[in-house]
Motif scaffolding. Sequence first.
Motif, mmCIF file in Angstrom:
data_model
loop_
_atom_site.group_PDB
_atom_site.id
_atom_site.type_symbol
_atom_site.label_atom_id
_atom_site.label_comp_id
_atom_site.label_asym_id
_atom_site.label_seq_id
_atom_site.Cartn_x
_atom_site.Cartn_y
_atom_site.Cartn_z
ATOM 1 N N GLY A 197 0.824 -1.208 0.000
ATOM 2 C CA GLY A 197 0.000 0.000 0.000
ATOM 3 C C GLY A 197 0.854 1.253 0.000
ATOM 4 N N MET A 198 0.185 2.403 -0.140
ATOM 5 C CA MET A 198 0.945 3.631 -0.264
ATOM 6 C C MET A 198 0.236 4.795 0.426
ATOM 7 S SD MET A 198 2.922 4.926 -3.521
ATOM 8 C CE MET A 198 4.249 6.063 -3.280
ATOM 9 N N PHE A 223 0.558 9.011 0.639
ATOM 10 C CA PHE A 223 1.174 10.017 -0.220
ATOM 11 C C PHE A 223 1.614 11.248 0.555
ATOM 12 C CE2 PHE A 223 -1.538 7.303 -2.608
ATOM 13 C CZ PHE A 223 -0.843 7.057 -3.775
ATOM 14 N N ASN A 230 -4.657 12.753 0.839
ATOM 15 C CA ASN A 230 -5.626 12.762 -0.263
ATOM 16 C C ASN A 230 -6.803 11.863 0.024
ATOM 17 O OD1 ASN A 230 -4.157 10.454 -0.392
ATOM 18 N ND2 ASN A 230 -3.775 10.510 -2.587
ATOM 19 N N PRO A 231 -7.583 12.197 1.079
ATOM 20 C CA PRO A 231 -8.773 11.380 1.330
ATOM 21 C C PRO A 231 -9.756 11.516 0.181
ATOM 22 C CG PRO A 231 -8.773 13.315 2.727
ATOM 23 C CD PRO A 231 -7.465 13.313 2.015
ATOM 24 N N PHE A 232 -10.575 10.485 -0.005
ATOM 25 C CA PHE A 232 -11.627 10.584 -1.016
ATOM 26 C C PHE A 232 -12.682 11.559 -0.523
ATOM 27 C CE2 PHE A 232 -10.357 5.985 -1.435
ATOM 28 C CZ PHE A 232 -9.610 6.169 -2.578
ATOM 29 N N PRO A 233 -13.341 12.251 -1.423
ATOM 30 C CA PRO A 233 -14.429 13.138 -0.990
ATOM 31 C C PRO A 233 -15.654 12.319 -0.587
ATOM 32 C CG PRO A 233 -14.136 13.264 -3.357
ATOM 33 C CD PRO A 233 -13.086 12.348 -2.849
ATOM 34 N N LYS A 234 -15.459 11.415 0.344
ATOM 35 C CA LYS A 234 -16.547 10.576 0.853
ATOM 36 C C LYS A 234 -16.480 10.658 2.371
ATOM 37 C CE LYS A 234 -15.898 7.020 -2.742
ATOM 38 N NZ LYS A 234 -17.182 6.795 -3.376
ATOM 39 N N TRP A 239 -13.820 1.569 1.841
ATOM 40 C CA TRP A 239 -13.867 1.377 0.393
ATOM 41 C C TRP A 239 -12.834 0.376 -0.129
ATOM 42 C CZ3 TRP A 239 -10.881 2.388 -4.008
ATOM 43 C CH2 TRP A 239 -11.581 2.270 -5.221
ATOM 44 N N ILE A 290 -13.678 -3.183 -2.064
ATOM 45 C CA ILE A 290 -13.365 -3.591 -3.448
ATOM 46 C C ILE A 290 -12.410 -4.767 -3.451
ATOM 47 C CG2 ILE A 290 -13.740 -1.342 -4.527
ATOM 48 C CD1 ILE A 290 -10.554 -1.334 -4.656
ATOM 49 N N ARG A 343 -6.889 4.008 6.038
ATOM 50 C CA ARG A 343 -7.433 3.479 4.802
ATOM 51 C C ARG A 343 -6.488 2.429 4.208
ATOM 52 N NH1 ARG A 343 -7.856 8.119 0.397
ATOM 53 N NH2 ARG A 343 -5.621 7.910 0.317
ATOM 54 N N THR A 344 -5.189 2.720 4.316
ATOM 55 C CA THR A 344 -4.216 1.801 3.743
ATOM 56 C C THR A 344 -4.139 0.506 4.553
ATOM 57 O OG1 THR A 344 -2.982 3.714 2.998
ATOM 58 C CG2 THR A 344 -1.830 1.610 2.977
ATOM 59 N N VAL A 352 -6.728 -2.413 4.181
ATOM 60 C CA VAL A 352 -6.593 -3.392 3.102
ATOM 61 C C VAL A 352 -5.634 -4.507 3.512
ATOM 62 C CG1 VAL A 352 -6.235 -3.580 0.620
ATOM 63 C CG2 VAL A 352 -6.931 -1.435 1.572
#
Lengths: 267, 384, 410
Positions: free
Chosen positions: A99-100, A102, A106-110, A118, A122, A169-170, A173
């Motif tokens: 994973g990465m 950054f 840069n969170p998702f606009p959610k 998310w 997926i 988030r990373t 997964v």
Amino acid sequence: MSDTAQATASLNGAAILSKDLSIYYGDFQAVRDVNLDIQTNRITAIIGPSGCGKSTVLRAFNRMNELIPSVNTKGEVLFRGENIYAPDVDPVEVRRRIGMVFQKPNPFPKSVYENVAWGARINGHKGNLDELVHSSLKAAALWDEVKDKLDQSGLSLSGGQQQRLCIARTIAVRPDIILMDEPCSALDPIATLRIEELMRDLAKEFTIIIVTHNMQQAARVSDRTAFFSLSEDGKRAGMLMEYGDTKTMFTRPEKKITEDYITGRFG
Amino acid sequence: MATPRTPATGSLKRKPRLTELVIQSLLFLCGLLSIFVTAGIIYELGKESLLFFGRTQWQLTNKPIAAAISPADTAIEVGAVGTPAQPGDLLRINGEIVRLVTIENGAYVVERGVNDTLPAAHAAGVVLEKGIDPSLAEFFTGTTWAPHAGLFGVLPLLNATLMVSGIAILVALPLGLATAIYLSEYASPKARNTLKPVLEVLAGVPTVVYGYFALTFMTPLLRTIFGQDVVQIYNTASAGIVIGILILPLVSTISEDALTAVPRSLREAAYGLGATRLETAVRIVLPAAFSGIAAAVIIAISRAIGETMVVALAAGAGPAFTFNPFQAAETMTGHIVRISGGDLSYDSLDYNSIFAIGLMLFLMTLVLNIFSQYIVRRFREVYE
Amino acid sequence: MSTNNLHSSNLPGRHRLGRVWLVVFQVALVVGVVALCALLFNILNGSFGYVAVQDKVNPATLAVDGVPLEELDKDTLIQVLQANISAGLMARYEFDKPFAERDAGEVYDLILERVVAPEFVAQWSLYESLTNAGEVRATAAQEYPEARLEFRSWLNWHFLRAPQSSYPEIAGVRTAVLGSLWTISIAVLFAFPVGVAAAVYLQEYAPDNLINRIIQTNITNLAGVPSIIYGILGLAIFVRALGAFTSGIAFGVTDPATANGRTILSAGLTLGMLVLPLIIINAQEAIKAVPSSLRQASYGLGATRWETVWHHVLPNAMAGIMTGTILAISRAIGETAPLIVIGASTFIQVDPEGPFSKFTTLPIQIYQWTARPQSVFRNLAGGASLVLLGLLLTMNATAIILRNRYRRSQ
Ligand SMILES: Nc1ncnc2c1ncn2[C@@H]1O[C@H](COP(=O)(O)OP(=O)(O)OP(=O)(O)O)[C@@H](O)[C@H]1O
Ligand SMILES: [Mg+2]
């Protein structure tokens, strides 16, 4: 963990290692012949002057460079004994395991919840999502701050919180390795400190590679340090100059150029 | 850690991702569709135009046979009435095609049964039809467009199109350019923000409304100014001026974008040398934005050439070869609309003729559009 | 040249020149604004004004037993109607819709239309009506002594509701508006998914190779093709080659009224082709504006390309895509020439029933009314133009509201 341990055993304890890695942007060789073996469950820092190819090398470890059309990669990157650049390897599979995080959060606009859930969703996560979100946010030391705002947009958090959200988030997964490209450069000292503490915690579970410009940070958090610099043949290609134990490197560097850079005597 | 690690054990090997593949192919097909549209345009226009130029059209001559003829006769008595034929012409009598060899004492001496037809007997009174082959040369040089009378000169239509577009550019270029210069070099941000929407509204009005405007406002205006006898009810001047207004926003917005894209440093350099605002705008900024402005003008010309409703309503219904802007003249687009307005039957002379004219229109606008893109690409680098 | 002044720059002259040209620039701008005003004024000028109306039968003479026409009950109204029109016509109305099912208002309308039959004998523009009302009244009284003078708005409720008619007194735009809405809907159903898909392909998938460069250049050029060319293409492909499909024969919908492929479906698809390049270009811009950090975050989590596009790129580009699409549709709504070429019907009185119906649209209606020699139809064209502009205004306002709402929810 036995599975991972077995795989890594064959690589001398290396979670991932590069062999003669050279990376080109079109005709320009940004990185030349990098041989780097990253130890499992250790934090490895990559340092070096601007433009020496740190980000490029880091992104080569999970094939993120491929999103830039002009990039061309030579050499091998072995992950659990497999060359991730072999033609039959799927870059998506690679990025699931590596994973990465950054430079800029840069969170998702959610919603906060969705941001964490998310990626797991997926990737076919079968267990309880609520639990996963809870544990990931906890692991990212963010749970207490956001537990009442799980429905709010991830963008409504502060910069430091956003970056920890990206880390949560990373890890949701469940990758083996987490790549971090200057994860604290957009944060204030207090937020930076929290992330550093967090990294030490995460190292028990994950292998971490971090690119940083901050010498103290490298010295504080990392177990091992890789120093990159530009080749002096006028071609300005990035090369691995010195690699070893962080303590040794910061106290008794082998090369003059490393010492100059660490002590700030470098251009 | 709370959740047990679900180790990603499987190999990194590429698994067939069927959905991804299907989706990507679908997306690609959608992208490809635009190529099919272009191919369709070129194929259909080309095919029907070839039919237009490649097929003999039969025209009634109003010349009846004076006496009955047998399959063996080679001389045909014809009266003096009707359109005469020249030696070499193909004539058709009741389906049989004959070639006129000479004319002796007013009688046509013909070669019977040519073009795979058989000589037959024909009664007196059958009207001769003359074969006409529209040729490319005639298409581009003839000065009369009357396909049903065998005249295929496209020049009157082309001339009207060029006149209307010329007038339109004469209106739109100075106005549009001056507007662009004012907006980019003089106007305060507030003025710009109120004036630009006005131009956008102008650009959003449907062309048929402009046609209504031309016919009910511009034409009466021209007739009041220049006199009822000078200006016809339908005329190219009115259509041209209104199309000029129609393309004005196009010229001014693209030009203004080009002007604002000129780097500040260039303006400051000019001011630093003691240039006035006008000198900076006209001598420094304008040339620097040349490529964008040229492109705007070319696109505007192309738009004017293809504009249809204004000319269909205001320029006149009937081809006329005239250079007088106050007279009626039908343009290429106007002609296509008028001809296809009724129920056009397939494979007729009219049907094929709109494809021939359409092909020419398509090529003209295509060349202009490509040229404008070329100018933008060729000259852009210079100031960046 | 004097020795102590190497530069004879004539500054006052240069400034004067600057002022002169500034005036020139301003005048150009004013001309543009005036043109817009003239355009709008001209439409209003035709849409309102005095008309001289002359009834064939004075409604006062139709009163029964002293009760004026407006107050009669339905049965009496039917009797009045019966007494004044032919039995054949009466039978036709009964056939269209039995009188038992009509209410009193409908019968009253029929009487007005058929018996009273008001006729517009003269009409004046708004400008004349406002500035010169006295003279208008005098002329009307002198030349049309039988007629009464009314100030009429050509855009009115009846105009919006009534179908097309060859009598200007009762003509309306309903069939045309419905036709426009039908064709536009089909155009959008076709062009929106295809256009967005093409834009996604070009922005997110297409590697930089020859074929993709050709596709991109081709789209740019298609956007510049005159609309009438699309009409010719639609005529050749949808009307002629695919006539069996576009008339519905291939689907078993055989309606003798549909004239060989000249249907709403053909028109919609033609307009769809016309707006396709515009939608693609606008959608590409919107997709380009999505920050690449979002894509990176998604890929970094092990998402596939489509997962990234579907979950992150498209939702974030949607506001821009919608705005661009609505702008493209506004263009399509006003298109006239291509529909005339593919064969819009000149005269349609019944509402379109589906994609296989014959059609007319609002701009075509405006065109046909404007092209008629009788000036009374110009007034109708003015009213119809107002309707068209109103429709466009509504759409653009929707676009703006949509964009703002979407921005806020982000
Ligand atoms: N997308 C790109 N296209 C072309 N060249 C690039 C691209 N990204 C980086 N480079 C070049 O590759 C070299 C290495 O870049 P890289 O971003 O890896 O450096 P870095 O060590 O991360 O620098 P910094 O510390 O400033 O982040 C630089 O010379 C840079 O100009
Ligand atoms: Mg970097």
